[in-house]
Design a protein around this motif. Structure first.
Motif, PDB file in Angstrom:
ATOM      1  N   GLY A 373       0.789  -1.223   0.000  1.00 37.44           N
ATOM      2  CA  GLY A 373       0.000   0.000   0.000  1.00 37.44           C
ATOM      3  C   GLY A 373       0.819   1.269   0.000  1.00 37.44           C
ATOM      4  N   ASP A 374       2.127   1.172   0.321  1.00 31.57           N
ATOM      5  CA  ASP A 374       2.952   2.380   0.382  1.00 31.57           C
ATOM      6  C   ASP A 374       4.025   2.401  -0.699  1.00 31.57           C
ATOM      7  N   HIS A 375       3.992   1.392  -1.595  1.00 30.76           N
ATOM      8  CA  HIS A 375       4.897   1.314  -2.746  1.00 30.76           C
ATOM      9  C   HIS A 375       6.338   0.981  -2.361  1.00 30.76           C
ATOM     10  N   LEU A 376       6.532   0.533  -1.135  1.00 31.35           N
ATOM     11  CA  LEU A 376       7.863   0.128  -0.677  1.00 31.35           C
ATOM     12  C   LEU A 376       7.831  -1.236  -0.005  1.00 31.35           C
ATOM     13  N   HIS A 377       6.857  -1.431   0.881  1.00 30.21           N
ATOM     14  CA  HIS A 377       6.815  -2.653   1.685  1.00 30.21           C
ATOM     15  C   HIS A 377       5.867  -3.676   1.063  1.00 30.21           C
ATOM     16  N   PRO A 378       6.326  -4.907   0.878  1.00 30.33           N
ATOM     17  CA  PRO A 378       5.448  -5.953   0.338  1.00 30.33           C
ATOM     18  C   PRO A 378       4.375  -6.362   1.337  1.00 30.33           C
ATOM     19  N   ASN A 379       3.238  -6.807   0.810  1.00 26.68           N
ATOM     20  CA  ASN A 379       2.195  -7.395   1.628  1.00 26.68           C
ATOM     21  C   ASN A 379       2.501  -8.876   1.870  1.00 26.68           C
ATOM     22  N   ASP A 380       1.539  -9.607   2.432  1.00 23.48           N
ATOM     23  CA  ASP A 380       1.777 -11.024   2.723  1.00 23.48           C
ATOM     24  C   ASP A 380       2.167 -11.810   1.467  1.00 23.48           C
ATOM     25  N   LYS A 381       1.493 -11.534   0.353  1.00 22.77           N
ATOM     26  CA  LYS A 381       1.820 -12.247  -0.890  1.00 22.77           C
ATOM     27  C   LYS A 381       3.233 -11.917  -1.343  1.00 22.77           C
ATOM     28  N   GLY A 382       3.610 -10.664  -1.215  1.00 27.23           N
ATOM     29  CA  GLY A 382       4.966 -10.279  -1.576  1.00 27.23           C
ATOM     30  C   GLY A 382       5.998 -10.915  -0.674  1.00 27.23           C
ATOM     31  N   MET A 383       5.696 -10.977   0.635  1.00 23.42           N
ATOM     32  CA  MET A 383       6.614 -11.621   1.581  1.00 23.42           C
ATOM     33  C   MET A 383       6.813 -13.091   1.214  1.00 23.42           C
ATOM     34  N   GLN A 384       5.729 -13.778   0.882  1.00 24.30           N
ATOM     35  CA  GLN A 384       5.848 -15.189   0.513  1.00 24.30           C
ATOM     36  C   GLN A 384       6.621 -15.350  -0.790  1.00 24.30           C
ATOM     37  N   ALA A 385       6.379 -14.458  -1.746  1.00 30.54           N
ATOM     38  CA  ALA A 385       7.107 -14.526  -3.012  1.00 30.54           C
ATOM     39  C   ALA A 385       8.607 -14.336  -2.791  1.00 30.54           C
ATOM     40  N   MET A 386       8.968 -13.470  -1.879  1.00 31.84           N
ATOM     41  CA  MET A 386      10.386 -13.266  -1.570  1.00 31.84           C
ATOM     42  C   MET A 386      11.002 -14.548  -1.013  1.00 31.84           C
ATOM     43  N   ALA A 387      10.330 -15.148  -0.034  1.00 33.61           N
ATOM     44  CA  ALA A 387      10.865 -16.384   0.553  1.00 33.61           C
ATOM     45  C   ALA A 387      10.930 -17.503  -0.477  1.00 33.61           C
TER      46      ALA A 387
END
Length: 405
Positions: A373-387
């Motif tokens: 939502g702030d264009h910097l921090h990933p949400n839960d889906k982004g966090m999982q994609a990173m891992a």
């Protein structure tokens, strides 16, 4: 004096001596124990200490093992702090514990410990087997806390407070206050199966979990821990040493990564791999930091970690266009830094978080489906994609820099 009376006096003296020893705070001692870190959180200054307050803190273990030990930190205190009652157990729900699981921790055999300013102390091992992915609850009470408190501000986890010492209680009736920080506790370790080792994630607010779901353990290191538990690897422990707002080069939101590397990472037991994902705060702060400045910082971290026998994985800095501090000059620094991380040869392996998170239509922006939502921090889906993007085999660098060599 008769023999019976003399014997009674001797027994009384022994009992009194034992009582004094039990009541006397044990001195603080440093140095990592045998074992593997199963949970960690970076220490920082956290407001003012409050006397006669209890903290019941919920943390998630990553690796199973026995002989649990905790580390209490007074790293940012300006005076000694005494903990006169410390317990560990398993959470049932809220602040309530599984009946029979809550047990007292000791320090050098004593129930109380005094930690000098700027120091840490490990508890004695607590016998028994502790599961992975468990909600461990550590309850502490200090009769004299004052001055700067040490803790971790953005826990993304609800913990509890109480007035007075209720650490031994199983139910949560007295633990009526809630807090989103961890106080004084900065590490938990266990004696795991032979050869088991850990990964420590050194980072900023993205690693700390901002914009992930509170109380659900959806930071990217949490997702990584889930993958490692299912994988055929002896890397099972994961410690999250992220601090929101943290920088590689300068103190501010916590000490810089360079300044806290020894305490938060290299001093932890059983660490094989340092996973470095940090730099966006240095870039967007507009303090004149250049790509070469950041590269020099990365090199120093890698050199110090390699000298300690650790594997080092570097991660590229993610996109942040749309964040208020973004500008083309900062983007140019990010691009040059990422080129170094990918091809500079300083790291044993590289995870390309930038590639995973960026939009194919505008590579300077985070993919909308991953945007918290702030264009910097990933949400839960982004966090999982990173891992999910982490090559698990890359976390073990062969024999070149093994922690257990």
């Amino acid at each position: 004096m008769s023999g019976g009376r003399a014997r009674a006096c001797r027994l009384l003296a022994v009992a009194l001596t034992a009582a004094v020893l039990q009541a006397t705070p044990a001195p603080a001692a440093e140095g990592p124990p045998d074992g593997v870190i199963t949970w960690g959180a970076s220490a920082d200054r956290l407001g003012e200490g409050v006397a006669d307050r209890g903290y019941r803190m919920v943390v998630r273990t990553s690796v199973a093992g026995s002989d649990l030990r905790i580390r209490l930190s007074n790293a940012f205190g300006d005076r000694p702090v005494t903990f006169d009652s410390v317990y560990a157990g398993l959470r049932r729900e809220g602040a309530a514990l599984v009946r029979g699981s809550n047990r007292r921790l000791t320090f050098g055999g004593a129930r109380s410990v005094t930690v000098p300013a700027g120091r840490t102390v490990y508890s004695d091992p607590l016998p028994g087997r502790w599961a992975a992915a468990a909600d461990l609850v550590v309850s502490i009470h200090s009769p004299d806390a004052a001055g700067p408190a040490t803790g971790h501000g953005m826990a993304m986890q609800t913990s509890y407070t109480a007035q007075g010492d209720h650490t031994a209680e199983n139910d949560g009736a007295r633990w009526t206050g809630t807090v989103g920080s961890w106080f004084y506790l900065d590490a938990v370790s266990v004696r795991a199966d032979t050869g088991t080792r850990a990964v420590v994630a050194l980072g900023d607010s993205i690693t700390d979990g901002w914009q992930s779901s509170t109380d659900l353990d959806r930071r990217w290191p949490d997702y990584l821990a889930r993958r490692l538990r299912q994988a055929d690897t002896d890397l099972k422990g994961v410690a999250n040493e992220g601090i929101s707002g943290n920088k590689v080069l300068a103190d501010g939101a916590g000490q810089s990564a360079l300044s806290r590397l020894d305490r938060d990472v290299l001093s932890q037991p059983g660490v094989r791999t340092v996973f470095l994902f940090e730099g966006v705060n240095d870039i967007k702060a507009h303090t004149g930091v250049t790509a070469q400045d950041l590269i020099a910082g990365y090199r120093e971290i890698a050199e110090r970690a390699h000298a300690a026998g650790k594997c080092v994985v570097g991660a590229t800095v993610g996109p942040f266009k749309g964040w208020s501090e973004w500008d083309p000059a900062g983007e140019a620094v990010r691009r040059d830094v990422n080129e170094f991380i990918r091809s500079g040869g300083e790291f044993d392996a590289v995870t390309d978080f930038d590639h995973i998170l960026r939009s194919p239509y505008d590579p300077e922006r985070i993919l909308p489906v991953f945007d918290g939502g702030d264009h910097l921090h990933p949400n839960d889906k982004g966090m999982q994609a990173m891992a999910d993007a982490v090559d698990l085999t890359s976390l073990d660098c062969g024999t070149a820099h093994r922690a257990d060599r």
